[in-house]
Scaffold this motif. Sequence first.
Motif, PDB file in Angstrom:
ATOM      1  N   SER A  46      90.258  56.233  43.261  1.00 11.68           N
ATOM      2  CA  SER A  46      89.314  55.150  43.004  1.00 11.68           C
ATOM      3  C   SER A  46      89.997  53.819  43.275  1.00 11.68           C
ATOM      4  CB  SER A  46      88.812  55.189  41.553  1.00 11.68           C
ATOM      5  OG  SER A  46      88.156  56.410  41.306  1.00 11.68           O
ATOM      6  N   VAL A  47      89.356  52.999  44.064  1.00  8.94           N
ATOM      7  CA  VAL A  47      89.892  51.684  44.385  1.00  8.94           C
ATOM      8  C   VAL A  47      88.789  50.655  44.231  1.00  8.94           C
ATOM      9  CG1 VAL A  47      91.696  52.493  45.952  1.00  8.94           C
ATOM     10  CG2 VAL A  47      89.409  52.077  46.835  1.00  8.94           C
ATOM     11  N   ALA A  48      89.206  49.442  43.974  1.00  8.04           N
ATOM     12  CA  ALA A  48      88.244  48.347  43.881  1.00  8.04           C
ATOM     13  C   ALA A  48      87.827  47.930  45.285  1.00  8.04           C
ATOM     14  CB  ALA A  48      88.847  47.171  43.135  1.00  8.04           C
ATOM     15  N   GLY A  49      86.546  47.707  45.451  1.00  8.52           N
ATOM     16  CA  GLY A  49      86.022  47.260  46.739  1.00  8.52           C
ATOM     17  C   GLY A  49      85.204  46.001  46.595  1.00  8.52           C
ATOM     18  N   SER A  50      85.125  45.257  47.653  1.00 10.99           N
ATOM     19  CA  SER A  50      84.348  44.022  47.655  1.00 10.99           C
ATOM     20  C   SER A  50      83.162  44.170  48.593  1.00 10.99           C
ATOM     21  CB  SER A  50      85.225  42.847  48.107  1.00 10.99           C
ATOM     22  OG  SER A  50      84.459  41.661  48.208  1.00 10.99           O
ATOM     23  N   VAL A  51      81.974  43.910  48.069  1.00  7.65           N
ATOM     24  CA  VAL A  51      80.762  44.009  48.882  1.00  7.65           C
ATOM     25  C   VAL A  51      80.667  42.774  49.785  1.00  7.65           C
ATOM     26  CG1 VAL A  51      78.258  44.224  48.854  1.00  7.65           C
ATOM     27  CG2 VAL A  51      79.617  45.318  47.066  1.00  7.65           C
ATOM     28  N   ALA A  52      80.424  43.004  51.043  1.00  7.01           N
ATOM     29  CA  ALA A  52      80.255  41.915  52.010  1.00  7.01           C
ATOM     30  C   ALA A  52      79.013  42.175  52.835  1.00  7.01           C
ATOM     31  CB  ALA A  52      81.484  41.796  52.919  1.00  7.01           C
ATOM     32  N   ALA A  53      78.418  41.120  53.330  1.00  6.09           N
ATOM     33  CA  ALA A  53      77.236  41.262  54.184  1.00  6.09           C
ATOM     34  C   ALA A  53      77.641  41.929  55.496  1.00  6.09           C
ATOM     35  CB  ALA A  53      76.613  39.895  54.451  1.00  6.09           C
ATOM     36  N   TRP A  54      76.807  42.837  55.952  1.00  7.24           N
ATOM     37  CA  TRP A  54      77.085  43.486  57.237  1.00  7.24           C
ATOM     38  C   TRP A  54      77.011  42.465  58.368  1.00  7.24           C
ATOM     39  CZ3 TRP A  54      79.102  48.120  57.895  1.00  7.24           C
ATOM     40  CH2 TRP A  54      79.138  48.652  59.177  1.00  7.24           C
ATOM     41  N   ASP A 252      70.778  44.864  53.968  1.00  6.21           N
ATOM     42  CA  ASP A 252      70.736  46.320  54.100  1.00  6.21           C
ATOM     43  C   ASP A 252      70.943  46.677  55.558  1.00  6.21           C
ATOM     44  OD1 ASP A 252      70.353  49.040  53.697  1.00  6.21           O
ATOM     45  OD2 ASP A 252      68.168  48.889  53.895  1.00  6.21           O
ATOM     46  N   PRO A 253      72.075  47.324  55.895  1.00  3.08           N
ATOM     47  CA  PRO A 253      73.126  47.823  55.001  1.00  3.08           C
ATOM     48  C   PRO A 253      74.110  46.727  54.624  1.00  3.08           C
ATOM     49  CG  PRO A 253      73.668  48.325  57.252  1.00  3.08           C
ATOM     50  CD  PRO A 253      72.320  47.658  57.303  1.00  3.08           C
ATOM     51  N   VAL A 254      75.084  47.103  53.781  1.00  4.21           N
ATOM     52  CA  VAL A 254      76.169  46.207  53.422  1.00  4.21           C
ATOM     53  C   VAL A 254      77.484  46.863  53.814  1.00  4.21           C
ATOM     54  CG1 VAL A 254      74.952  45.055  51.543  1.00  4.21           C
ATOM     55  CG2 VAL A 254      76.261  47.139  51.069  1.00  4.21           C
ATOM     56  N   ASN A 255      78.514  46.029  53.847  1.00  6.25           N
ATOM     57  CA  ASN A 255      79.853  46.498  54.169  1.00  6.25           C
ATOM     58  C   ASN A 255      80.716  46.374  52.913  1.00  6.25           C
ATOM     59  OD1 ASN A 255      82.091  47.253  55.914  1.00  6.25           O
ATOM     60  ND2 ASN A 255      82.776  45.154  55.655  1.00  6.25           N
ATOM     61  N   ILE A 256      81.451  47.415  52.580  1.00 10.12           N
ATOM     62  CA  ILE A 256      82.332  47.386  51.418  1.00 10.12           C
ATOM     63  C   ILE A 256      83.763  47.483  51.922  1.00 10.12           C
ATOM     64  CG2 ILE A 256      82.996  48.546  49.289  1.00 10.12           C
ATOM     65  CD1 ILE A 256      80.103  49.491  49.051  1.00 10.12           C
ATOM     66  N   ASP A 257      84.536  46.441  51.651  1.00  9.90           N
ATOM     67  CA  ASP A 257      85.931  46.387  52.081  1.00  9.90           C
ATOM     68  C   ASP A 257      86.831  46.864  50.949  1.00  9.90           C
ATOM     69  OD1 ASP A 257      85.636  45.452  54.678  1.00  9.90           O
ATOM     70  OD2 ASP A 257      85.449  43.385  54.009  1.00  9.90           O
ATOM     71  N   VAL A 258      87.685  47.838  51.246  1.00  8.94           N
ATOM     72  CA  VAL A 258      88.661  48.306  50.274  1.00  8.94           C
ATOM     73  C   VAL A 258      90.033  48.295  50.930  1.00  8.94           C
ATOM     74  CG1 VAL A 258      87.002  49.725  49.033  1.00  8.94           C
ATOM     75  CG2 VAL A 258      88.300  50.735  50.886  1.00  8.94           C
ATOM     76  N   ALA A 259      91.053  48.100  50.102  1.00  2.00           N
ATOM     77  CA  ALA A 259      92.440  48.129  50.577  1.00  2.00           C
ATOM     78  C   ALA A 259      93.130  49.313  49.920  1.00  2.00           C
ATOM     79  CB  ALA A 259      93.144  46.830  50.240  1.00  2.00           C
ATOM     80  N   VAL A 260      93.774  50.173  50.728  1.00  2.00           N
ATOM     81  CA  VAL A 260      94.402  51.383  50.213  1.00  2.00           C
ATOM     82  C   VAL A 260      95.830  51.466  50.727  1.00  2.00           C
ATOM     83  CG1 VAL A 260      92.213  52.619  50.062  1.00  2.00           C
ATOM     84  CG2 VAL A 260      93.549  52.777  52.157  1.00  2.00           C
ATOM     85  N   ILE A 305      89.911  49.501  54.796  1.00  2.00           N
ATOM     86  CA  ILE A 305      88.886  50.487  55.145  1.00  2.00           C
ATOM     87  C   ILE A 305      87.521  49.833  54.968  1.00  2.00           C
ATOM     88  CG2 ILE A 305      87.802  52.648  54.438  1.00  2.00           C
ATOM     89  CD1 ILE A 305      90.510  53.737  53.778  1.00  2.00           C
ATOM     90  N   SER A 306      86.685  49.977  55.978  1.00  2.00           N
ATOM     91  CA  SER A 306      85.329  49.423  55.937  1.00  2.00           C
ATOM     92  C   SER A 306      84.344  50.559  55.687  1.00  2.00           C
ATOM     93  CB  SER A 306      84.996  48.717  57.256  1.00  2.00           C
ATOM     94  OG  SER A 306      83.663  48.264  57.267  1.00  2.00           O
ATOM     95  N   VAL A 307      83.529  50.397  54.648  1.00  2.00           N
ATOM     96  CA  VAL A 307      82.561  51.425  54.254  1.00  2.00           C
ATOM     97  C   VAL A 307      81.146  50.927  54.532  1.00  2.00           C
ATOM     98  CG1 VAL A 307      81.665  52.807  52.344  1.00  2.00           C
ATOM     99  CG2 VAL A 307      84.110  52.306  52.476  1.00  2.00           C
ATOM    100  N   PHE A 308      80.403  51.708  55.298  1.00  2.00           N
ATOM    101  CA  PHE A 308      78.994  51.427  55.586  1.00  2.00           C
ATOM    102  C   PHE A 308      78.166  51.992  54.443  1.00  2.00           C
ATOM    103  CE2 PHE A 308      74.915  52.911  57.114  1.00  2.00           C
ATOM    104  CZ  PHE A 308      74.452  51.892  57.923  1.00  2.00           C
ATOM    105  N   CYS A 309      77.341  51.144  53.807  1.00  2.00           N
ATOM    106  CA  CYS A 309      76.574  51.603  52.645  1.00  2.00           C
ATOM    107  C   CYS A 309      75.178  51.002  52.696  1.00  2.00           C
ATOM    108  CB  CYS A 309      77.278  51.198  51.348  1.00  2.00           C
ATOM    109  SG  CYS A 309      76.553  51.910  49.848  1.00  2.00           S
TER     110      CYS A 309
END
Length: 544
Positions: A46-54, A252-260, A305-309
């Motif tokens: 589990s990592v913290a992610g930041s929601v960003a506009a696609w 919609d959609p949004v991009n979630i940026d996480v650092a791992v 890592i960029s997550v499509f949501c």
Amino acid sequence: MKRITPIGLVVLLAACGPRQPPAKLDLPRPVTVIELDDRAPLRPVSVAGSVAAWRQDDVAFEVSGRIVSMVQQGTLLRGQWREGGEVKQQGQVIARIDPEPYRIARDNAKANLEVAQRELAAAQVRLDKVLPAQLTAAKAQVVRAEAEFQRNKEARERNAVSEVDLIRATADRDTRLANQAEIEANVAQQEAQIDSLRAQVLQAQEAVNQAEFDLGNCVLYAPFDGEVAELYSVAGGFARKGEPVAQLVMMDPVNIDVAVSAEQAASVSIGDTVNVFLPGDAEPSQGAVFEKSSVADQETRTFRISVFCRNWRHIPGVAPDDPRMKLPRIERFQELARQEARSGTGPVLVEEKRALRRDAEGEFVWVFEGVRHGDAIRSGMVIPMRKARVKTTDHVFNVQGIMTFRGLESPGDMTPGDVIAWDVPDGFEGKEVLMAEQQWKLRPGQVVTAVLDRYVPPLGHWVPLRALQTTDDRNGTVYVVQEAVVRVVPVRLTNKIGDMFRVEPVDEAGKQLVRTGASLVVDYVHFLADGERVKITQTRELAK
């Protein structure tokens, strides 16, 4: 010789008789137990992610002009859709500028084009008809002059004419030849002039095209589906070419940026499912890994890592299956007030496009029953409605091109302070509506928890294999210690990860025993029998 007394004889005889076995001791069996808890056997990454506009763009006009209308901030717009250079969907309007100067410029360009086309047509007529006729006449004159010259030349050789007559015939021939040459030159000049006029027509046509293009750009359409996040100008302001007037954000959609870490990044592949959890939410939103950075950040040594949501709008406090969702919904309302609110003067106003309605009997508005301005009106409330008949006047109050209010000659049975509903669905004749101000589930800038494991095991009672006695791959028994006695409980094996099994009792009696906090025997469980007395000598913790 020592004599044996009768008592001694009895003792001696008793000692020489058969020996009795010692009494058996009923001691409890020592056992090691684990304490059940409601958990998952693995701790997900589990990592913290930041929601960003696609996608997020500042939009601007391609022409300059005075803004005559603009949408409100927060408006959700349908965007333009192009395919193969063709506009399949125009999109909704963000703002408009005054088109009149560009309409005049377009009409002027069209007039210039018509003038250029007429000049080209006239030049073409001269080339095709006038000059050929002149050239034919000039050639005939040359033939006649040449014949006259030859006749005079022969006559002079015979002294039949004077020298002056020959000179005149020669001059006349040369003049006719020069005239023919001039006309031929005029033909070449006319051809060149026509080429120039054609270029002028093309230039005038391009000016018309540009004027049409500029006129069309007096309307600013949304380039993609999104929400107006910010306005940089208002109706009445002046928009300059290329200067942003609004910010449009794709929700919609949004991009979630996480650092791992490098190890975590190595275990993640493009397309892997990612569960996204908002604070306080048990149900995740599902996304997918869209991009992975190839190079670590120089400062943090982490990989992006960029997550499509996908995203959606919801009504806070109202579940999708809530019976209230069957009611008609509204989001906005207004207070019935006079134009000069502080002094209480001027006409009473009502929003013309969103509140005022008409039917066969005349004009009316929908009023909140039992609700006044200042009362708490929150999303999720069910509000009773009543229809109030009104009479409007010609008085119009425009608010920066965003809203238009119409004056009321008679507000009917309403008084200032009443609350009027906006955007009530046409045909509504019910008694109640749902206050349904929708919000996006995920919003740019929000911090979420992203679970990167491909499989997130469900919560439940997970036990190791050494605490089970299995009968097959779906059934088994566990051994619960209750009041120092072993209870054998049949269970179903519902999930398996490694040597850990998620167990569920098969009956209600088992559920009373296999519960959070219960003590389960581990190790050597096959030696135990139901009802056997045991003594807990050690309580172990399951590895997290």
